[in-house]
Design a protein around this motif. Sequence first.
Motif, PDB file in Angstrom:
ATOM      1  N   SER A   9       0.830  -1.210   0.000  1.00 42.98           N
ATOM      2  CA  SER A   9       0.000   0.000   0.000  1.00 42.98           C
ATOM      3  C   SER A   9       0.860   1.253   0.000  1.00 42.98           C
ATOM      4  O   SER A   9       0.350   2.360  -0.188  1.00 42.98           O
ATOM      5  CB  SER A   9      -0.928   0.004   1.213  1.00 42.98           C
ATOM      6  OG  SER A   9      -0.160  -0.006   2.408  1.00 42.98           O
ATOM      7  N   ARG A  17       1.871   0.480  -8.536  1.00 45.28           N
ATOM      8  CA  ARG A  17       0.465   0.704  -8.141  1.00 45.28           C
ATOM      9  C   ARG A  17      -0.485   0.258  -9.251  1.00 45.28           C
ATOM     10  O   ARG A  17      -1.496  -0.386  -8.990  1.00 45.28           O
ATOM     11  CB  ARG A  17       0.228   2.169  -7.796  1.00 45.28           C
ATOM     12  CG  ARG A  17       0.672   2.530  -6.398  1.00 45.28           C
ATOM     13  CD  ARG A  17       0.106   3.862  -5.938  1.00 45.28           C
ATOM     14  NE  ARG A  17       0.516   4.982  -6.788  1.00 45.28           N
ATOM     15  CZ  ARG A  17       1.597   5.710  -6.595  1.00 45.28           C
ATOM     16  NH1 ARG A  17       2.388   5.453  -5.578  1.00 45.28           N
ATOM     17  NH2 ARG A  17       1.897   6.699  -7.404  1.00 45.28           N
ATOM     18  N   ARG A  36      -6.095  -9.980  -0.101  1.00 49.43           N
ATOM     19  CA  ARG A  36      -5.019  -8.991  -0.258  1.00 49.43           C
ATOM     20  C   ARG A  36      -4.137  -9.059   0.979  1.00 49.43           C
ATOM     21  O   ARG A  36      -4.634  -8.984   2.096  1.00 49.43           O
ATOM     22  CB  ARG A  36      -5.583  -7.583  -0.394  1.00 49.43           C
ATOM     23  CG  ARG A  36      -6.476  -7.387  -1.580  1.00 49.43           C
ATOM     24  CD  ARG A  36      -7.082  -6.001  -1.578  1.00 49.43           C
ATOM     25  NE  ARG A  36      -8.190  -5.934  -2.501  1.00 49.43           N
ATOM     26  CZ  ARG A  36      -8.449  -4.885  -3.276  1.00 49.43           C
ATOM     27  NH1 ARG A  36      -7.685  -3.817  -3.214  1.00 49.43           N
ATOM     28  NH2 ARG A  36      -9.462  -4.895  -4.092  1.00 49.43           N
ATOM     29  N   ASP A  38      -1.054  -7.039   2.537  1.00 49.65           N
ATOM     30  CA  ASP A  38      -0.257  -5.813   2.439  1.00 49.65           C
ATOM     31  C   ASP A  38       1.065  -5.994   3.174  1.00 49.65           C
ATOM     32  O   ASP A  38       1.103  -5.992   4.398  1.00 49.65           O
ATOM     33  CB  ASP A  38      -1.052  -4.648   3.010  1.00 49.65           C
ATOM     34  CG  ASP A  38      -0.339  -3.313   2.847  1.00 49.65           C
ATOM     35  OD1 ASP A  38       0.763  -3.276   2.253  1.00 49.65           O
ATOM     36  OD2 ASP A  38      -0.901  -2.305   3.304  1.00 49.65           O
TER      37      ASP A  38
END
Length: 91
Positions: A9, A17, A36, A38
Motif C-alpha cells: 500500500s 500501483r 489482499r 499488504d
Amino acid sequence: MPVKVFYSSVSGSNSLRNDQLRIFMVLESKKIPFERVDIAQNPADKDLMRKIAGNPTALPPQICNGDTYCGDMEAFNNAIEMEQLEAFLKL
C-alpha cells in the motif's frame, strides 16, 4: 486454498500501483475470490511472500494459491494473454 495477492500500500512507483490495481480488477471482474496481503503493514508478510516466491529479493505484486507460488506480474499478464488464468492461479 484462497488466492493471495501480496501487494504494498506504500509505494512511490506508479507502475507498481497500476500493476497491483490491474490484478485486483481482473480477479474481481472474473469473480475469483482472493485475499489482499499488504506487506507494508507487516514485515512478516514480506518475508512470507519472499519465502513462497523462492526469491529473497522478490517485490510485490506476487500471487500464490495457499502456499503454492503462482507467479509475478509478468506471469499474470502472460496467463491472461494465453487465456490460462485459472491454470495459472491453480484453481
